[in-house]
Scaffold this motif. Structure first.
Motif, PDB file in Angstrom:
ATOM      1  N   LEU A 196       0.843  -1.191   0.000  1.00  0.00           N
ATOM      2  CA  LEU A 196       0.000   0.000   0.000  1.00  0.00           C
ATOM      3  C   LEU A 196       0.879   1.244   0.000  1.00  0.00           C
ATOM      4  O   LEU A 196       1.844   1.325   0.771  1.00  0.00           O
ATOM      5  N   MET A 197       0.549   2.203  -0.839  1.00  0.00           N
ATOM      6  CA  MET A 197       1.369   3.407  -0.966  1.00  0.00           C
ATOM      7  C   MET A 197       0.485   4.636  -0.835  1.00  0.00           C
ATOM      8  O   MET A 197      -0.470   4.803  -1.580  1.00  0.00           O
ATOM      9  N   ASN A 198       0.804   5.481   0.155  1.00  0.00           N
ATOM     10  CA  ASN A 198       0.138   6.769   0.320  1.00  0.00           C
ATOM     11  C   ASN A 198       1.053   7.838  -0.258  1.00  0.00           C
ATOM     12  O   ASN A 198       2.114   8.131   0.291  1.00  0.00           O
ATOM     13  N   VAL A 202      -4.852   2.866   8.715  1.00  0.00           N
ATOM     14  CA  VAL A 202      -4.323   4.229   8.699  1.00  0.00           C
ATOM     15  C   VAL A 202      -2.938   4.188   8.051  1.00  0.00           C
ATOM     16  O   VAL A 202      -2.022   3.544   8.563  1.00  0.00           O
ATOM     17  N   MET A 203      -2.806   4.875   6.935  1.00  0.00           N
ATOM     18  CA  MET A 203      -1.544   4.908   6.201  1.00  0.00           C
ATOM     19  C   MET A 203      -0.811   6.204   6.527  1.00  0.00           C
ATOM     20  O   MET A 203      -1.380   7.295   6.420  1.00  0.00           O
ATOM     21  N   ARG A 249       4.376   7.347   2.602  1.00  0.00           N
ATOM     22  CA  ARG A 249       4.999   6.085   3.001  1.00  0.00           C
ATOM     23  C   ARG A 249       4.307   4.943   2.281  1.00  0.00           C
ATOM     24  O   ARG A 249       3.187   5.036   1.810  1.00  0.00           O
ATOM     25  N   ASN A 250       5.013   3.806   2.217  1.00  0.00           N
ATOM     26  CA  ASN A 250       4.389   2.581   1.751  1.00  0.00           C
ATOM     27  C   ASN A 250       4.546   1.519   2.833  1.00  0.00           C
ATOM     28  O   ASN A 250       5.460   1.581   3.650  1.00  0.00           O
ATOM     29  N   SER A 277      -0.070  13.506   4.049  1.00  0.00           N
ATOM     30  CA  SER A 277      -0.973  13.533   5.201  1.00  0.00           C
ATOM     31  C   SER A 277      -1.487  12.117   5.439  1.00  0.00           C
ATOM     32  O   SER A 277      -1.514  11.286   4.521  1.00  0.00           O
ATOM     33  N   ASP A 278      -1.870  11.843   6.698  1.00  0.00           N
ATOM     34  CA  ASP A 278      -2.422  10.522   7.015  1.00  0.00           C
ATOM     35  C   ASP A 278      -3.692  10.277   6.210  1.00  0.00           C
ATOM     36  O   ASP A 278      -4.454  11.204   5.909  1.00  0.00           O
ATOM     37  N   ARG A 279      -3.907   9.014   5.883  1.00  0.00           N
ATOM     38  CA  ARG A 279      -5.127   8.666   5.157  1.00  0.00           C
ATOM     39  C   ARG A 279      -5.642   7.314   5.637  1.00  0.00           C
ATOM     40  O   ARG A 279      -4.867   6.343   5.718  1.00  0.00           O
TER      41      ARG A 279
END
Length: 469
Positions: A389-391, A419-420, A424-425, A395-397
């Protein structure tokens, strides 16, 4: 003896190698000189200043090789985003083709780093050693304290600028404040030290020592520019019909009554040329299109009372057929230019569209090949996957995972909401289960779905294979 000397001179002239004759460019003022220095200021303010601009508690522009992320203001790019770099390189190439086909070597004359840093180094040289005549005199005189002081001060300034250029360059790949802290404490890594001295050394060598030799003998652009030129390309041109025959005359006198052209044969156009060519001999590959000779010649024409434009931007066809500005413009907008422009606009629109529709989430699915398929309790068939998973936002998502594509398919071992962290990944092992009586043996397609909690319209779907043995 005379015949021997003539033979020796002829042999030297025919040799493949010749001693370099140092070029001492004369300072010039004018519209093109102002534009060139404006580009120097703009490019260097961007280069030296952009790495100090803060953004979201980080450097605004940072190609962080350690984290394998590129930060450009509010965007975060990953190695998977090489597509955008490819489009950007294509845009740069097509822009170069277009500008060259329209007006020759505009890039070389006004924005090329070699031109920009040569201008800066020449300004430093002029500051310590004086104008062209004083520099030539200083180089010719015997060693003295004054000469040693001026030369040493110039070289110290060159070295300091080169090293700061190297530090700034590395500061775009390792945070600039970390670079300065590492320099003060001598704790920089080996690669940082290497690139600071490598880039700084090349800046010193190219702009301070080699100068015009880079443009004349090393730059490939000078060699293939002829392929992109045609008779309707705007280039710096000497109007031979108007200027010849050359000769000096009194101010205000009519050169035609003396059988002369407008050129007074002052040689200033040669003195101001950074590559040391004579534009009156026609277009040469060494000409970088800086237009210094235009500024110089216009000033001379003003002094002798002749019209400006003896040396000017024009085209080969315009000179031969005596076209005016409107005719030149009409032929500049020829099919070749229009094709370049249309292709470039399409690529730019594609690039902007790709950035505007760029999804801030990414999902990669990797099948666990150590456990292809296995039976689980309750009559279920289970496959194991690793989800990356990559955000891509800073900001947090919160996101939710789901799976679809087969009757009764379900995820096991996944929280209702994940919560990502920002930019970050993370890797997440998951188990997918399907009732045994619902499937035949073989491979079946399933879909993993990643949906943002705060924005349900933001949905990523990635296909995978579910295997039953």
């Amino acid at each position: 003896m005379a015949d021997a000397r003539e033979t020796d001179n002829q042999d030297a002239g025919d040799s493949l190698y010749a001693v370099r004759q140092k070029v001492y460019p004369r300072a010039v003022t004018g519209a093109f000189a102002t534009a060139r220095w404006a580009m120097v200021w703009i490019t260097q303010l961007v280069f030296y200043g952009l790495c100090w601009l803060p953004w979201n508690d980080r450097q605004a522009v940072l190609f962080h090789l350690g984290e394998r992320k590129f930060y450009i203001f509010g965007w975060v790019f990953w190695p998977q985003d090489v597509f955008y770099l490819s489009i950007l390189l294509i845009i740069s190439a097509y822009s170069l083709f277009l500008f060259t086909a329209v007006a020759g070597r505009l890039w070389c004359g006004f924005a090329c780093p070699q031109t920009v840093y040569t201008e800066i180094f020449l300004w430093i040289e002029k500051f310590f050693e004086g104008d062209r005549a004083k520099r030539m005199k200083l180089d010719a005189q015997e060693a003295s304290v004054g000469k040693l002081w001026r030369k040493s001060a110039k070289y110290v300034a060159w070295i300091a600028l080169s090293l700061w250029t190297g530090i700034t360059f590395v500061g775009y790949f390792t945070p600039i404040r970390e670079i300065l802290h590492g320099l003060s404490s001598l704790t920089l890594g080996g690669w940082e030290w290497f690139w600071i001295f490598f880039y700084g050394g090349f800046t010193y060598l190219m702009a301070g020592v080699m100068r015009e030799q880079v443009c004349k003998f090393m730059c490939p652009y000078a060699r293939f520019q002829g392929v992109m030129f045609d008779p309707d390309t705007l280039v710096i041109t000497y109007d031979e019909e108007r200027g010849e025959p050359r000769g000096s005359r009194r101010k205000g006198s009519d050169p035609r009554s003396q059988g002369l052209g407008d050129c007074v044969d002052c040689g200033i156009c040669v003195q101001v040329c950074p590559t040391g060519i004579d534009i009156r001999k026609g277009l040469q590959y060494e000409c970088i299109g800086c237009a210094a000779c235009i500024d110089a010649c216009d000033q001379v024409m003003d002094k002798v009372g002749s019209p400006r434009g003896l040396i000017r931007y024009s085209t080969e066809n315009a000179i031969k057929q005596h076209w005016g500005g409107r005719d030149i413009l009409r032929h500049v907008l020829r099919p070749r230019i229009l094709i370049y422009s249309v292709v470039l606009c399409i690529i730019c629109v594609t690039f902007v569209w790709a950035l505007a529709t760029r999804t801030p989430l990414r999902l990669d699915v990797i099948k666990d090949r150590s456990i292809i398929s296995r039976e689980a309790e309750g009559g279920m068939i289970e496959n194991v996957y690793v989800l990356n998973l990559m955000n891509m936002a800073e900001s947090d998502r919160s996101v939710q995972l789901a799976v679809s594509g087969l009757p009764g398919v379900s995820l096991d071992g996944v929280d209702a909401a994940i919560v990502m962290p920002p930019a970050r990944n993370q890797s997440l092992p998951v188990r997918v289960r399907v009732p045994m009586d619902e499937l035949e043996k073989g491979s079946h397609r399933i879909w993993f779905e990643l949906r943002a909690v705060d924005d349900p319209s933001l949905l990523i779907r990635e296909k995978a294979v579910f295997i039953v043995r």
